[in-house]
Design an enzyme around this catalytic site. Structure first.
Site, PDB file in Angstrom:
ATOM      1  N   SER A  33       0.713  -1.177   0.222  1.00 18.12           N
ATOM      2  CA  SER A  33      -0.241   0.132   0.291  1.00 18.12           C
ATOM      3  C   SER A  33       0.743   0.885   0.187  1.00 18.12           C
ATOM      4  O   SER A  33       2.298   0.924   0.519  1.00 18.12           O
ATOM      5  CB  SER A  33      -0.670  -0.099   1.313  1.00 18.12           C
ATOM      6  OG  SER A  33      -0.532   0.163   2.767  1.00 18.12           O
ATOM      7  N   GLU A  35       0.936   5.904   0.506  1.00 18.78           N
ATOM      8  CA  GLU A  35       0.902   6.718   1.134  1.00 18.78           C
ATOM      9  C   GLU A  35       1.001   8.360   0.374  1.00 18.78           C
ATOM     10  O   GLU A  35       2.082   8.132   0.028  1.00 18.78           O
ATOM     11  CB  GLU A  35       1.541   6.891   2.815  1.00 18.78           C
ATOM     12  CG  GLU A  35       0.744   8.388   2.894  1.00 18.78           C
ATOM     13  CD  GLU A  35       1.325   8.447   5.111  1.00 18.78           C
ATOM     14  OE1 GLU A  35       0.813   6.989   5.499  1.00 18.78           O
ATOM     15  OE2 GLU A  35       2.348   8.921   5.447  1.00 18.78           O
ATOM     16  N   ASP A 127      -1.715  15.549  15.146  1.00 20.51           N
ATOM     17  CA  ASP A 127      -0.482  16.369  15.811  1.00 20.51           C
ATOM     18  C   ASP A 127      -1.341  17.533  16.162  1.00 20.51           C
ATOM     19  O   ASP A 127      -1.944  18.074  14.788  1.00 20.51           O
ATOM     20  CB  ASP A 127       0.608  16.153  14.653  1.00 20.51           C
ATOM     21  CG  ASP A 127       1.236  15.199  14.625  1.00 20.51           C
ATOM     22  OD1 ASP A 127       1.587  14.457  15.466  1.00 20.51           O
ATOM     23  OD2 ASP A 127       1.531  15.103  13.730  1.00 20.51           O
ATOM     24  N   PHE A 235      14.138  13.943  10.336  1.00 25.87           N
ATOM     25  CA  PHE A 235      12.449  14.055  10.639  1.00 25.87           C
ATOM     26  C   PHE A 235      12.742  13.057  11.823  1.00 25.87           C
ATOM     27  O   PHE A 235      11.882  12.655  12.359  1.00 25.87           O
ATOM     28  CB  PHE A 235      12.118  13.510   9.191  1.00 25.87           C
ATOM     29  CG  PHE A 235      10.311  13.736   9.276  1.00 25.87           C
ATOM     30  CD1 PHE A 235      10.207  14.657   9.916  1.00 25.87           C
ATOM     31  CD2 PHE A 235      10.120  11.955   8.833  1.00 25.87           C
ATOM     32  CE1 PHE A 235       8.283  14.509   9.733  1.00 25.87           C
ATOM     33  CE2 PHE A 235       8.767  11.918   9.820  1.00 25.87           C
ATOM     34  CZ  PHE A 235       8.195  12.984   9.636  1.00 25.87           C
ATOM     35  N   HIS A 285       3.688  -1.444   3.746  1.00 31.37           N
ATOM     36  CA  HIS A 285       3.145   0.098   3.690  1.00 31.37           C
ATOM     37  C   HIS A 285       4.002   1.173   3.043  1.00 31.37           C
ATOM     38  O   HIS A 285       5.093   1.525   4.438  1.00 31.37           O
ATOM     39  CB  HIS A 285       2.048   0.833   4.804  1.00 31.37           C
ATOM     40  CG  HIS A 285       1.273   2.109   4.724  1.00 31.37           C
ATOM     41  ND1 HIS A 285       0.638   1.766   3.663  1.00 31.37           N
ATOM     42  CD2 HIS A 285       1.700   2.987   5.428  1.00 31.37           C
ATOM     43  CE1 HIS A 285      -0.303   3.943   3.821  1.00 31.37           C
ATOM     44  NE2 HIS A 285       0.876   4.165   4.563  1.00 31.37           N
TER      45      HIS A 285
END
Length: 315
Positions: A33, A35, A127, A235, A285
């Site tokens: 999958s 994103e 967030d 990050f 994913h």
């Protein structure tokens, strides 16, 4: 240390080694999958849909579209997901958060997705806006487990939730974080998708802890190919993902050579998946960052190919 590291170091040193380990004959390629994040400008919109068109022929199990901090990209997320449902054969999954909205407002968004034909929601606490700490909205869903319960009352959604192999940065302890995951799944979530990680042993140990806690739902590993190491390191520091020394070593001296960075990124991610496959994991994913070529190349290495009738994607 990541189980893939010795092979990578031998390869980079020029040693002749065999190919990455493959599954035995008859084993299907992994389920994938993808994103995406919603575009902020017209140029980024074009980039997103070019990415979708490139990856759609791989026929992923679903594709998810993220939600900005504080719900800041709600309109763009809804527009992107609705277009995916309307114009493509892909299965869209919309991120939905608790932040900054009442239960009624969140429920209205969820009903809008249902009416648009979207049946898969990625339910997240979310967030808070940058520079603030999370606080439940008065009259809102306090945490993701409550959101999952609310979605279950609205419709028969497929619901994915987040899991953190290295513990959510705001969690009081690893045990509390695992308890929170169990609450989300017990509330009716279908699966969990993990934050990305780099050490495969981190994920495998997390699976052991989940099983010991009575969690039997699928825990899908999140994979983020890294072609910009400095950016990924920054990050990762914010989201609590450990960046092992061996990964930094692999990218040393590649700052001015994007092609080598992409090659290293593909090898790292493909071997990470292969190691997990060898341990019985068959669904992954991918965080694409709206850049398709690296994800497409890794999928090719893993045996996921566009075959025959590709998913139809509008332009």
């Amino acid at each position: 240390m990541n189980m893939s590291t010795p092979t990578l170091q031998r390869w980079l040193a020029g040693e002749r080694i065999g190919p990455l380990p493959v599954r035995g004959a008859g084993h299907p390629p992994p389920l994938l999958s993808f994103e995406f994040f919603p575009p902020k400008t017209e140029a980024l919109e074009q980039q997103l849909w070019a990415c979708i068109r490139r990856l759609a022929p791989l026929r992923p199990r679903f594709v998810s579209v993220t939600y900005g901090a504080g719900g800041s990209t709600h309109a763009r997320t809804h527009a992107t997901v609705s277009r995916l449902a309307r114009e493509t054969d892909l299965v869209p999954a919309a991120h939905l958060t608790c932040v900054g909205a009442t239960r009624e407002e969140v429920d209205e968004v969820a009903r809008g997705y249902w009416d648009a034909g979207v049946r898969h929601i990625v339910a997240l606490r979310g967030d808070p806006p940058v520079g603030t700490e999370y606080a439940p909205h008065p009259g809102g869903y306090a945490f993701a487990d409550e959101l999952v319960g609310g979605l279950r009352r609205i419709g028969d959604f497929e619901i994915s939730v987040a899991a953190y192999p290295e513990t959510h940065p705001a969690a009081a302890s690893p045990g509390d974080d695992l308890d929170n995951l169990k609450r989300k799944l017990d509330a009716g979530a279908t699966r969990a998708i993990t934050q990305y990680f780099f050490d495969t042993t981190t994920y495998l140990r997390f699976l052991d802890r989940c099983l010991a806690a009575g969690i039997t739902a699928p825990i899908v590993p999140g994979i983020m190919p890294v072609s910009n190491f400095a950016q990924a390191a920054r990050f990762s520091a914010m989201c609590g993902t450990h960046v092992p020394d061996w990964l930094g070593h692999l990218f040393e001296g590649t700052e001015e050579d994007p092609e080598i960075r992409r090659m290293v990124a593909a090898i790292v991610a493909a071997e990470q998946v292969r190691t997990l496959q060898a341990n019985g994991v068959d669904e992954f994913h991918f965080y694409t960052l709206n850049r398709p070529e690296l994800t497409y190349a890794i999928a090719h290495i893993l045996g996921v190919r566009a075959n025959g009738t590709a998913a139809a994607v509008g332009g």
